[in-house]
Design a protein around this motif. Structure first.
Motif, PDB file in Angstrom:
ATOM      1  N   VAL A  41     -29.662  -0.959  63.075  1.00 47.22           N
ATOM      2  CA  VAL A  41     -29.357  -1.937  64.105  1.00 47.22           C
ATOM      3  C   VAL A  41     -28.252  -2.827  63.575  1.00 47.22           C
ATOM      4  N   ALA A  42     -27.078  -2.725  64.171  1.00 45.69           N
ATOM      5  CA  ALA A  42     -25.926  -3.498  63.729  1.00 45.69           C
ATOM      6  C   ALA A  42     -25.750  -4.684  64.646  1.00 45.69           C
ATOM      7  N   GLY A  43     -25.839  -5.888  64.101  1.00 47.50           N
ATOM      8  CA  GLY A  43     -25.674  -7.083  64.904  1.00 47.50           C
ATOM      9  C   GLY A  43     -26.779  -7.265  65.912  1.00 47.50           C
ATOM     10  N   GLY A  44     -27.894  -6.548  65.755  1.00 47.80           N
ATOM     11  CA  GLY A  44     -29.006  -6.686  66.677  1.00 47.80           C
ATOM     12  C   GLY A  44     -29.085  -5.586  67.705  1.00 47.80           C
ATOM     13  N   LYS A  45     -28.015  -4.815  67.886  1.00 47.26           N
ATOM     14  CA  LYS A  45     -28.012  -3.741  68.873  1.00 47.26           C
ATOM     15  C   LYS A  45     -28.362  -2.421  68.190  1.00 47.26           C
ATOM     16  N   SER A  46     -29.315  -1.693  68.756  1.00 48.97           N
ATOM     17  CA  SER A  46     -29.740  -0.430  68.157  1.00 48.97           C
ATOM     18  C   SER A  46     -28.608   0.573  68.130  1.00 48.97           C
ATOM     19  N   ARG A  47     -28.592   1.391  67.083  1.00 49.59           N
ATOM     20  CA  ARG A  47     -27.566   2.419  66.936  1.00 49.59           C
ATOM     21  C   ARG A  47     -28.235   3.790  67.086  1.00 49.59           C
ATOM     22  N   PHE A  48     -27.542   4.717  67.700  1.00 52.45           N
ATOM     23  CA  PHE A  48     -28.059   6.064  67.921  1.00 52.45           C
ATOM     24  C   PHE A  48     -27.108   7.088  67.319  1.00 52.45           C
ATOM     25  N   ASP A  49     -26.635   6.801  66.122  1.00 53.95           N
ATOM     26  CA  ASP A  49     -25.565   7.593  65.531  1.00 53.95           C
ATOM     27  C   ASP A  49     -25.892   9.083  65.424  1.00 53.95           C
ATOM     28  N   ASP A  50     -27.139   9.416  65.137  1.00 56.05           N
ATOM     29  CA  ASP A  50     -27.478  10.807  64.887  1.00 56.05           C
ATOM     30  C   ASP A  50     -27.313  11.695  66.117  1.00 56.05           C
ATOM     31  N   ILE A  51     -27.418  11.142  67.326  1.00 54.13           N
ATOM     32  CA  ILE A  51     -27.328  11.999  68.510  1.00 54.13           C
ATOM     33  C   ILE A  51     -25.902  12.417  68.827  1.00 54.13           C
ATOM     34  N   TYR A  52     -24.927  11.824  68.148  1.00 51.55           N
ATOM     35  CA  TYR A  52     -23.530  12.212  68.362  1.00 51.55           C
ATOM     36  C   TYR A  52     -23.066  13.258  67.366  1.00 51.55           C
ATOM     37  N   ASP A  53     -23.892  13.576  66.380  1.00 51.54           N
ATOM     38  CA  ASP A  53     -23.520  14.561  65.376  1.00 51.54           C
ATOM     39  C   ASP A  53     -24.211  15.901  65.603  1.00 51.54           C
ATOM     40  N   CYS A 104     -15.737   8.981  73.955  1.00 51.06           N
ATOM     41  CA  CYS A 104     -16.107   9.928  75.009  1.00 51.06           C
ATOM     42  C   CYS A 104     -17.359  10.738  74.718  1.00 51.06           C
ATOM     43  N   SER A 105     -17.829  10.776  73.498  1.00 48.72           N
ATOM     44  CA  SER A 105     -18.979  11.582  73.069  1.00 48.72           C
ATOM     45  C   SER A 105     -18.878  13.006  73.620  1.00 48.72           C
ATOM     46  N   TYR A 106     -19.899  13.474  74.348  1.00 44.00           N
ATOM     47  CA  TYR A 106     -19.941  14.860  74.814  1.00 44.00           C
ATOM     48  C   TYR A 106     -19.190  15.079  76.125  1.00 44.00           C
ATOM     49  N   GLY A 107     -18.311  14.149  76.484  1.00 39.63           N
ATOM     50  CA  GLY A 107     -17.517  14.323  77.692  1.00 39.63           C
ATOM     51  C   GLY A 107     -18.258  13.974  78.966  1.00 39.63           C
ATOM     52  N   ILE A 108     -19.199  13.024  78.882  1.00 40.97           N
ATOM     53  CA  ILE A 108     -20.010  12.662  80.048  1.00 40.97           C
ATOM     54  C   ILE A 108     -19.127  12.122  81.175  1.00 40.97           C
ATOM     55  N   ASN A 109     -18.249  11.183  80.842  1.00 40.72           N
ATOM     56  CA  ASN A 109     -17.385  10.608  81.882  1.00 40.72           C
ATOM     57  C   ASN A 109     -16.452  11.658  82.470  1.00 40.72           C
ATOM     58  N   ALA A 110     -15.963  12.559  81.639  1.00 43.05           N
ATOM     59  CA  ALA A 110     -15.094  13.625  82.130  1.00 43.05           C
ATOM     60  C   ALA A 110     -15.853  14.534  83.088  1.00 43.05           C
ATOM     61  N   ALA A 111     -17.108  14.828  82.761  1.00 44.78           N
ATOM     62  CA  ALA A 111     -17.925  15.663  83.643  1.00 44.78           C
ATOM     63  C   ALA A 111     -18.108  14.997  84.998  1.00 44.78           C
ATOM     64  N   LEU A 112     -18.397  13.704  84.979  1.00 42.92           N
ATOM     65  CA  LEU A 112     -18.661  12.982  86.226  1.00 42.92           C
ATOM     66  C   LEU A 112     -17.382  12.724  87.013  1.00 42.92           C
ATOM     67  N   LEU A 113     -16.275  12.576  86.340  1.00 42.86           N
ATOM     68  CA  LEU A 113     -15.003  12.329  87.012  1.00 42.86           C
ATOM     69  C   LEU A 113     -14.500  13.571  87.736  1.00 42.86           C
ATOM     70  N   ASN A 114     -14.564  14.712  87.080  1.00 41.46           N
ATOM     71  CA  ASN A 114     -13.881  15.914  87.571  1.00 41.46           C
ATOM     72  C   ASN A 114     -14.785  16.969  88.191  1.00 41.46           C
ATOM     73  N   HIS A 115     -16.083  16.690  88.285  1.00 40.14           N
ATOM     74  CA  HIS A 115     -16.996  17.723  88.769  1.00 40.14           C
ATOM     75  C   HIS A 115     -17.979  17.149  89.784  1.00 40.14           C
ATOM     76  N   ASP A 116     -18.435  18.006  90.688  1.00 41.60           N
ATOM     77  CA  ASP A 116     -19.444  17.600  91.661  1.00 41.60           C
ATOM     78  C   ASP A 116     -20.811  17.683  90.992  1.00 41.60           C
ATOM     79  N   VAL A 117     -21.092  16.672  90.197  1.00 45.03           N
ATOM     80  CA  VAL A 117     -22.336  16.589  89.461  1.00 45.03           C
ATOM     81  C   VAL A 117     -22.688  15.119  89.292  1.00 45.03           C
ATOM     82  N   THR A 118     -23.968  14.812  89.190  1.00 47.15           N
ATOM     83  CA  THR A 118     -24.418  13.443  88.988  1.00 47.15           C
ATOM     84  C   THR A 118     -25.008  13.300  87.594  1.00 47.15           C
ATOM     85  N   LEU A 119     -25.120  12.064  87.144  1.00 39.89           N
ATOM     86  CA  LEU A 119     -25.740  11.830  85.839  1.00 39.89           C
ATOM     87  C   LEU A 119     -27.196  12.267  85.864  1.00 39.89           C
ATOM     88  N   ALA A 120     -27.879  12.060  86.987  1.00 36.78           N
ATOM     89  CA  ALA A 120     -29.275  12.491  87.097  1.00 36.78           C
ATOM     90  C   ALA A 120     -29.395  14.003  86.927  1.00 36.78           C
TER      91      ALA A 120
END
Length: 309
Positions: A41-53, A104-120
């Motif tokens: 937890v850096a500065g009080g905010k939880s970190r999820f570093d392992d899920i990006y690797d 951008c991590s796994y390209g979530i925003n790119a997926a939602l911007l350019n494709h007919d798909v929802t986050l759900a």
């Protein structure tokens, strides 16, 4: 890809040893970097570093689903609108301006911007029992077909920037990103490949990364652009965006924000994180009542456009 490109800290030294960043595209060499992140937890905010690797996004969605991480959902219609507006601007350059998604991590925003798909739908896909036993190669092959079938006719080129190399590699491999970079601009200047890509960029987007990057990253980016660049950023209310606003202003960009309109980001991981958020919001002159006090991080949307727009 500035993985949730974080601020420099003793625990975060990705690419700080002078190694080259990573750039995947035909004709370019792929060079590894060593992220070396910790899950603290850096500065009080939880970190999820392992899920990006991880080699694919399943752990990302499985970890964030219980926390109801939703800011990309709120950003989807905003980024589509801004990308359309920016593409309509005659800037004297050939071709459609590209979007650079920072952190951008796994390209979530790119997926939602350019494709007919929802986050759900993405949550459902990556947390489904059918996906859990698949090898990464099988999941990637399915994803490549899944997104290709849903590609929008108004899709724009999207480049990804994040220091989490496995995440951007996956997003690039399944076709969500047109190019991907792991330059850590908090520590160094853009690589040759990133500078070349920035010449095509007309819009920079950001969701969630405001806690990890500073004006240094934006100064480095804007120093290499060639087209008029707009910035559309969702930033937690626990973070001051003003230093970045000043950096953007120095490059001729005017920033607007509606402080009364906030966007829920996710649930807090625990009471400690909630206390941190409440105190941080108050320290910046905000009121946590009805937002952070009710158990969620909230973001503001900042939009920056060139004075000549």
């Amino acid at each position: 890809m500035l993985r949730r490109a974080r601020r420099a800290s003793p625990a975060r030294k990705a690419g700080h040893d002078g190694r080259k960043s990573m750039f995947w595209e035909e004709g370019y060499e792929m060079v590894e970097s060593d992220p070396g992140r910790t899950d603290d937890v850096a500065g009080g905010k939880s970190r999820f570093d392992d899920i990006y690797d991880r080699p694919d996004p399943r752990a990302y969605f499985q970890r964030l689903a219980p926390l109801e991480y939703e800011i990309p959902h709120h950003a989807q219609p905003v980024f589509r609108r801004v990308a359309t507006d920016r593409a309509a601007l005659d800037d004297g350059h050939r071709g459609r301006p590209a979007v650079l998604d920072v952190c951008c991590s796994y390209g979530i925003n790119a997926a939602l911007l350019n494709h007919d798909v929802t986050l759900a739908e993405m949550y459902e896909r990556y947390t489904s029992p059918a996906c859990q036993t698949m090898p990464t190669a099988e999941l990637a092959a399915g994803d490549k077909e899944f997104y290709a079938e849903r590609r929008r006719p108004d899709a724009v080129p999207v480049f990804g920037l994040d220091v989490a190399a496995p995440a951007v590699q996956y997003a690039l491999g399944v076709g969500l990103l047109d190019a991907a970079f792991t330059d850590d601009l908090e520590q160094s200047s853009p690589s040759t490949g990133l500078r070349r890509a920035l010449a095509e960029v007309g819009l920079i987007t950001l969701t969630g990364g405001g806690s990890y990057i500073t004006a240094r990253t934006f100064r480095a980016l804007l120093g290499s652009v060639r087209r008029p660049v707009w910035v559309s950023a969702f930033v937690l209310r626990t973070v001051s965006y003003h230093p970045i606003v000043r950096a953007l202003a120095a490059h001729g960009l005017s920033t607007t924000v509606d402080v009364a309109h906030t966007y829920p980001q996710r649930l807090f991981t625990d009471e400690r994180e909630q206390r941190y958020a409440i105190e941080a919001v108050r320290a910046l002159g905000g009121d946590p009542a009805g937002r952070e006090k009710d158990g969620r991080f909230h973001s503001l949307h900042y939009e920056s456009r060139s004075d000549s727009r």
